[in-house]
Design a protein around this motif. Sequence first.
Motif, PDB file in Angstrom:
ATOM      1  N   ALA A 236       0.850  -1.196   0.000  1.00  0.00           N
ATOM      2  CA  ALA A 236       0.000   0.000   0.000  1.00  0.00           C
ATOM      3  C   ALA A 236       0.884   1.243   0.000  1.00  0.00           C
ATOM      4  O   ALA A 236       1.850   1.331   0.767  1.00  0.00           O
ATOM      5  CB  ALA A 236      -0.923   0.010   1.219  1.00  0.00           C
ATOM      6  N   VAL A 237       0.548   2.186  -0.876  1.00  0.00           N
ATOM      7  CA  VAL A 237       1.244   3.472  -0.953  1.00  0.00           C
ATOM      8  C   VAL A 237       0.180   4.560  -0.977  1.00  0.00           C
ATOM      9  O   VAL A 237      -0.810   4.453  -1.705  1.00  0.00           O
ATOM     10  CB  VAL A 237       2.119   3.580  -2.222  1.00  0.00           C
ATOM     11  CG1 VAL A 237       2.985   4.839  -2.159  1.00  0.00           C
ATOM     12  CG2 VAL A 237       2.984   2.341  -2.401  1.00  0.00           C
ATOM     13  N   CYS A 238       0.385   5.617  -0.182  1.00  0.00           N
ATOM     14  CA  CYS A 238      -0.578   6.719  -0.117  1.00  0.00           C
ATOM     15  C   CYS A 238       0.023   7.965  -0.764  1.00  0.00           C
ATOM     16  O   CYS A 238       1.168   8.328  -0.464  1.00  0.00           O
ATOM     17  CB  CYS A 238      -0.953   7.021   1.332  1.00  0.00           C
ATOM     18  SG  CYS A 238      -1.706   5.619   2.192  1.00  0.00           S
ATOM     19  N   ARG A 321      -2.889   6.478   5.676  1.00  0.00           N
ATOM     20  CA  ARG A 321      -2.651   5.063   5.993  1.00  0.00           C
ATOM     21  C   ARG A 321      -3.497   4.556   7.164  1.00  0.00           C
ATOM     22  O   ARG A 321      -3.706   3.358   7.289  1.00  0.00           O
ATOM     23  CB  ARG A 321      -1.173   4.846   6.294  1.00  0.00           C
ATOM     24  CG  ARG A 321      -0.645   5.637   7.444  1.00  0.00           C
ATOM     25  CD  ARG A 321       0.853   5.521   7.574  1.00  0.00           C
ATOM     26  NE  ARG A 321       1.472   6.814   7.822  1.00  0.00           N
ATOM     27  CZ  ARG A 321       2.766   7.030   7.828  1.00  0.00           C
ATOM     28  NH1 ARG A 321       3.592   6.047   7.600  1.00  0.00           N
ATOM     29  NH2 ARG A 321       3.265   8.227   8.054  1.00  0.00           N
ATOM     30  N   ILE A 324      -6.368   2.501   5.914  1.00  0.00           N
ATOM     31  CA  ILE A 324      -6.110   1.375   5.002  1.00  0.00           C
ATOM     32  C   ILE A 324      -6.934   0.128   5.356  1.00  0.00           C
ATOM     33  O   ILE A 324      -7.471  -0.531   4.459  1.00  0.00           O
ATOM     34  CB  ILE A 324      -4.601   1.045   4.969  1.00  0.00           C
ATOM     35  CG1 ILE A 324      -3.845   2.152   4.223  1.00  0.00           C
ATOM     36  CG2 ILE A 324      -4.338  -0.306   4.318  1.00  0.00           C
ATOM     37  CD1 ILE A 324      -2.341   1.977   4.212  1.00  0.00           C
ATOM     38  N   VAL A 334      -0.807  -5.857   4.717  1.00  0.00           N
ATOM     39  CA  VAL A 334      -0.090  -5.158   3.652  1.00  0.00           C
ATOM     40  C   VAL A 334       1.234  -4.637   4.217  1.00  0.00           C
ATOM     41  O   VAL A 334       1.389  -4.460   5.432  1.00  0.00           O
ATOM     42  CB  VAL A 334      -0.870  -3.950   3.070  1.00  0.00           C
ATOM     43  CG1 VAL A 334      -2.145  -4.368   2.395  1.00  0.00           C
ATOM     44  CG2 VAL A 334      -1.125  -2.896   4.140  1.00  0.00           C
ATOM     45  N   TYR A 336       2.986  -1.278   4.093  1.00  0.00           N
ATOM     46  CA  TYR A 336       2.847   0.130   3.715  1.00  0.00           C
ATOM     47  C   TYR A 336       4.241   0.707   3.490  1.00  0.00           C
ATOM     48  O   TYR A 336       5.159   0.470   4.288  1.00  0.00           O
ATOM     49  CB  TYR A 336       2.139   0.938   4.811  1.00  0.00           C
ATOM     50  CG  TYR A 336       2.324   2.426   4.612  1.00  0.00           C
ATOM     51  CD1 TYR A 336       1.480   3.137   3.765  1.00  0.00           C
ATOM     52  CD2 TYR A 336       3.385   3.098   5.208  1.00  0.00           C
ATOM     53  CE1 TYR A 336       1.676   4.489   3.533  1.00  0.00           C
ATOM     54  CE2 TYR A 336       3.591   4.445   4.982  1.00  0.00           C
ATOM     55  CZ  TYR A 336       2.748   5.132   4.147  1.00  0.00           C
ATOM     56  OH  TYR A 336       2.959   6.460   3.911  1.00  0.00           O
ATOM     57  N   ASP A 338       6.279   4.527   2.265  1.00  0.00           N
ATOM     58  CA  ASP A 338       6.224   5.923   1.836  1.00  0.00           C
ATOM     59  C   ASP A 338       6.649   6.033   0.379  1.00  0.00           C
ATOM     60  O   ASP A 338       7.449   5.225  -0.112  1.00  0.00           O
ATOM     61  CB  ASP A 338       7.161   6.782   2.689  1.00  0.00           C
ATOM     62  CG  ASP A 338       6.556   7.154   4.036  1.00  0.00           C
ATOM     63  OD1 ASP A 338       5.348   6.931   4.228  1.00  0.00           O
ATOM     64  OD2 ASP A 338       7.301   7.671   4.892  1.00  0.00           O
ATOM     65  N   SER A 389       7.966   5.369  10.561  1.00  0.00           N
ATOM     66  CA  SER A 389       6.693   4.905   9.998  1.00  0.00           C
ATOM     67  C   SER A 389       6.710   4.842   8.478  1.00  0.00           C
ATOM     68  O   SER A 389       5.670   4.642   7.852  1.00  0.00           O
ATOM     69  CB  SER A 389       5.556   5.828  10.455  1.00  0.00           C
ATOM     70  OG  SER A 389       5.784   7.160  10.006  1.00  0.00           O
TER      71      SER A 389
END
Length: 711
Positions: A236-238, A321, A324, A334, A336, A338, A389
């Motif tokens: 997962a990437v935001c 995040r 998510i 997942v 995560y 950055d 994080s």
Amino acid sequence: MERISLIILTNGTENGLKRCAETCLEQDYPDLEVIVASNDPEIATKLPMTDCKIVVKSGEKRKNLKAVGLAQAIGDYILFIEAEDFLAAPDAVTKLMNIRQKGNNDVLFTNFVALKDGKFIYPSPKIAGILMPLNFMLFIRCYDSFRRLGGNLFSRQLLLELGDNLNGFDIQTLSYRLLELAQSPNFTEQICYVWDGAKSIPTFVWPDNYHFTDTSRLAHSRSTTEWTKTEQIKIAVCVDNYGASKVKVLLYSLERNHPCGGTIYLIYDHLADDLKASLVQLGNQFMNFKLELIKFSVNQRRLLQQISLEKAHLPLSAYYRILIPYLLPEVERVIYVDYDTLVIGNLTDLYNTNLHGNFLGVIRDLGVVVKNDWSKTLLGTSYQNYFNSGVLLMDLTAFRKYGLSWLLHQFIVASTPFFVLEDQDALNLFFKDAVEYVGIENNYVTKLFVNGEVEEKRQLEKIKVLHYLGPEKPWQNISNYPTAMRPAINLYRKYRQELYSKNSVGVPMISVVVIVKQQHEIRRCLESICYQDWPRIEVIVIDASSDSIAVKRVIEEYQEQITQIKYQRVNTMCNDHQLHQLGLKTAVGEYLTFINAIDYMADKMPIVKVMGLLRTKKIDFLCTMHMFTLDGKIVGYNAPGSLIETTGNSTTSLLAYQQVEYQQLTGIFFASSLLSMVNNESSDKVWLQQLFSASRHSAFWQGYSWIESER
């Protein structure tokens, strides 16, 4: 009317006792009693008045006189005053009671001013946030008012509920317990109390085994939880618009290093249409991973907008995040990451880590936060467990089972104003003792190449995730970056070039002809070209310097970052026009420009902007502005960024309008199709006029594309 009891705590020896008592008696609040609680049998002879209750308990420590005074009080609310201190004005109590009544507060902590050496010292921090159970301890840590007794207003009933603990608790614990008991606690900026500045306020101390939430207990209760290993992973990437413009290299690095693939979830709120389309196009080219774009719902956006960004240095997207688990309701876990990371190893082992019931898999933030003492301030004795994080293995099933996203959201809303590193600080406190620590190679902060201890050093080939934390981003000009960090930057750029070579169909090439006259000029100029984020750049170096070996050495450093770089050694006696024409002979780009090696491209990626104008506006001749260095500083004229049409103008009128810009080739961008219409044997000045006359659509961009160095 509610009665208030002012209780003066005194040994009878304080220098300010008389002043303290007088300010209490001067109060204009109509229903008030003054009680003097002392351990001095002679206290009555030392007071300036008789209109008060005096209660004495000989031999008692002053800190234990609170209960003695409270036993005599009949007021609905109690305000303790230490004898060295005093009330700020005759209406101090009235103001406090008005605030209390307005908020129906049963506990009211107040701001104060200190008096030291005859000078008033006003509090510097402004109160941020609203008192609520999730942030009680943060208020106590941040504000001295919660670690002093005097000047705060308490319900007498709450104090009575404490029983013997009224004297038994230290002030910090007492404040916390009163906040827990209160139905409506408050903290006001109103200054009604003057503190003796010669006294010291107790330092905040984290209570033993203190946890803001129940996550640690929950994690320990499910420590036997098992995970079935899998070869395919979920990432997962935001991103917001800025992050989306930089994330492609990360996505490509994931695809490149995971033959078994899986799914990448790109989470966003608003994205520009062109960015979204380019990301979808990239995902369609992947063979190993499926790329899914996940958009927030309206309600989820509203939740995030409750988070204060008043003092933030990070955008709201940093908090995406936390949702998510509900954005991906069918996904169990997942990784995560950055968007400012680069995955250079396989993350399958990380994905399959046994979390032993913990909610997150994390990497300690060695060498970055730990070394500047912020983690000590935030976590106390647990400071070494502070984690970064930027990479998180998230157990989404557990998040959903215990509703952790919603509780985390509430905690962030309550606590963000107290943090330095914002969501990262919040995650560290929220998940204290509920995380599984994994190896530093899974989130290697590039600053460790510079300031890491020996045991923290890693070779690039041993690292799985590079994290370009801080201002030193790989897509920026790295001329001033530490040398030890450059291999990691160069690797990022190598990945970027690989991506561009596979994903630049239909993108026009721009050829940049660099003229070198002194060997020491070339590095800064090449760097300024290299960090331009245009997929297809050809660099042609025409070397007329006296030291070709030095020039070649620099070029070799950039060959992996600029895949199309050409070099030609020429006679040092050539004039500028001859040098420019030699560069054109090998240029294959659809567009061209020139720059002297002593000069360099401006920041903010002007080639991307210029190429966008050339393509979208169908311009074949574009003149731009430049800045220049003067006494070591970069200066320039006003550049509003407007595009001015110049088609049909004469070169004479343009020279009158922008004399400097139209008399040199640097800063001119033109289509290679114009070359067949000009005479290459003329001077640069005449040649430039011919180019302009041959163009069908010319314009002048009032933006900076390059910087002229002092000669």
